[in-house]
Design a protein around this motif. Structure first.
Motif, mmCIF file in Angstrom:
data_model
loop_
_atom_site.group_PDB
_atom_site.id
_atom_site.type_symbol
_atom_site.label_atom_id
_atom_site.label_comp_id
_atom_site.label_asym_id
_atom_site.label_seq_id
_atom_site.Cartn_x
_atom_site.Cartn_y
_atom_site.Cartn_z
ATOM 1 N N ILE A 59 -26.311 -45.532 21.338
ATOM 2 C CA ILE A 59 -27.325 -45.998 22.287
ATOM 3 C C ILE A 59 -26.821 -45.876 23.731
ATOM 4 O O ILE A 59 -27.547 -45.424 24.627
ATOM 5 C CB ILE A 59 -27.714 -47.454 21.963
ATOM 6 N N ALA A 113 -34.593 -42.312 24.452
ATOM 7 C CA ALA A 113 -34.125 -43.655 24.819
ATOM 8 C C ALA A 113 -35.294 -44.626 24.965
ATOM 9 O O ALA A 113 -35.235 -45.763 24.484
ATOM 10 C CB ALA A 113 -33.321 -43.580 26.119
ATOM 11 N N ARG A 116 -36.770 -45.296 21.525
ATOM 12 C CA ARG A 116 -35.907 -46.195 20.755
ATOM 13 C C ARG A 116 -36.143 -47.650 21.139
ATOM 14 O O ARG A 116 -36.306 -48.525 20.277
ATOM 15 C CB ARG A 116 -34.448 -45.798 21.023
#
Length: 230
Positions: A59, A113, A116
């Motif tokens: 991440i 990103a 997510r």
């Protein structure tokens, strides 16, 4: 002042050269965003819904890649597609396809990103209901994507904004060839250096209008999502 008037004339009269550059810019940016969405949304969903060793590091890396330097991406794609590179035989360097590849690499981390984060938040909210209904993995992902559709479209618009305003990577892999790979940003840089300010200013006005339109769409979608969520 005269340059500003001439630039407006180019925009308002639909100058063929200006329109051709705008069309190519939009085609390249939209193509890159579509490819980035096909890669980034499933990747974001995968990271959001699975737990594995090193997930936090992935991440952090994904978030860091949102700020990829365009010139570095351009250099990497150039080395990949140059005649001596592993994909040099395909003859893609200095073509719109190479520009799409470079922009896709830049935009994919942004969409992944944001996707997510969106899907992970929704999973926290709907996890108990989906588990109680015994929803399968694929149906679970599709449900969360549908529930987060407004936020995901905003993510796509953010990616498009990055692609449309990009210059460093595409000027390296596209070559800024007139009538073939010249986009708004590369043409502005070239025409400014040549002193042809009316065309550069005209393209700048169109680019600003596109960026404003994208932000307006993102704001409207965010408001629509908030109203839908109550």
């Amino acid at each position: 002042m005269r340059s500003d008037v001439s630039a407006l004339q180019l925009v308002l009269t639909g100058d063929p050269t200006l329109l051709a550059i705008v069309r190519l810019s939009l085609a390249v940016s939209i193509g890159a965003v579509v490819l980035a969405a096909l890669i980034g949304i499933p990747l974001g969903a995968l990271i959001a819904l699975t737990r594995f060793r090193g997930r936090e590091a992935v991440i952090v890396l994904l978030n860091a890649l949102m700020g990829l330097p365009p010139v570095v991406v351009g250099l990497a794609v150039y080395l990949l597609l140059s005649r001596s590179g592993p994909l040099g035989a395909w003859g893609l360097l200095f073509t719109p396809t190479a520009m799409v590849v470079a922009q896709t690499i830049l935009v994919t981390p942004i969409i992944a990103a944001l996707a997510r984060q969106t899907i992970e938040d929704l999973w926290t909210e709907y996890r108990d209901e989906l588990n109680a209904m015994n929803v399968g993995p694929l149906a679970r992902v599709l449900t969360l994507i549908w529930e987060g559709r407004f936020s995901l479209v905003v993510a796509l618009l953010a990616g498009f904004g990055r692609a449309a305003a990009e210059v460093g990577a595409i000027i390296i892999v596209g070559g800024n060839i007139e009538g073939f790979t010249r986009t708004m940003t590369t043409a502005i840089a070239l025409e400014t250096s040549k002193g042809d300010l009316p065309l550069a200013i005209g393209l700048g006005l169109v680019l600003i209008a596109i960026v404003v339109l994208i932000n307006a769409c993102a704001w409207l979608l965010r408001r629509a999502g908030e109203r839908l969520a109550g």
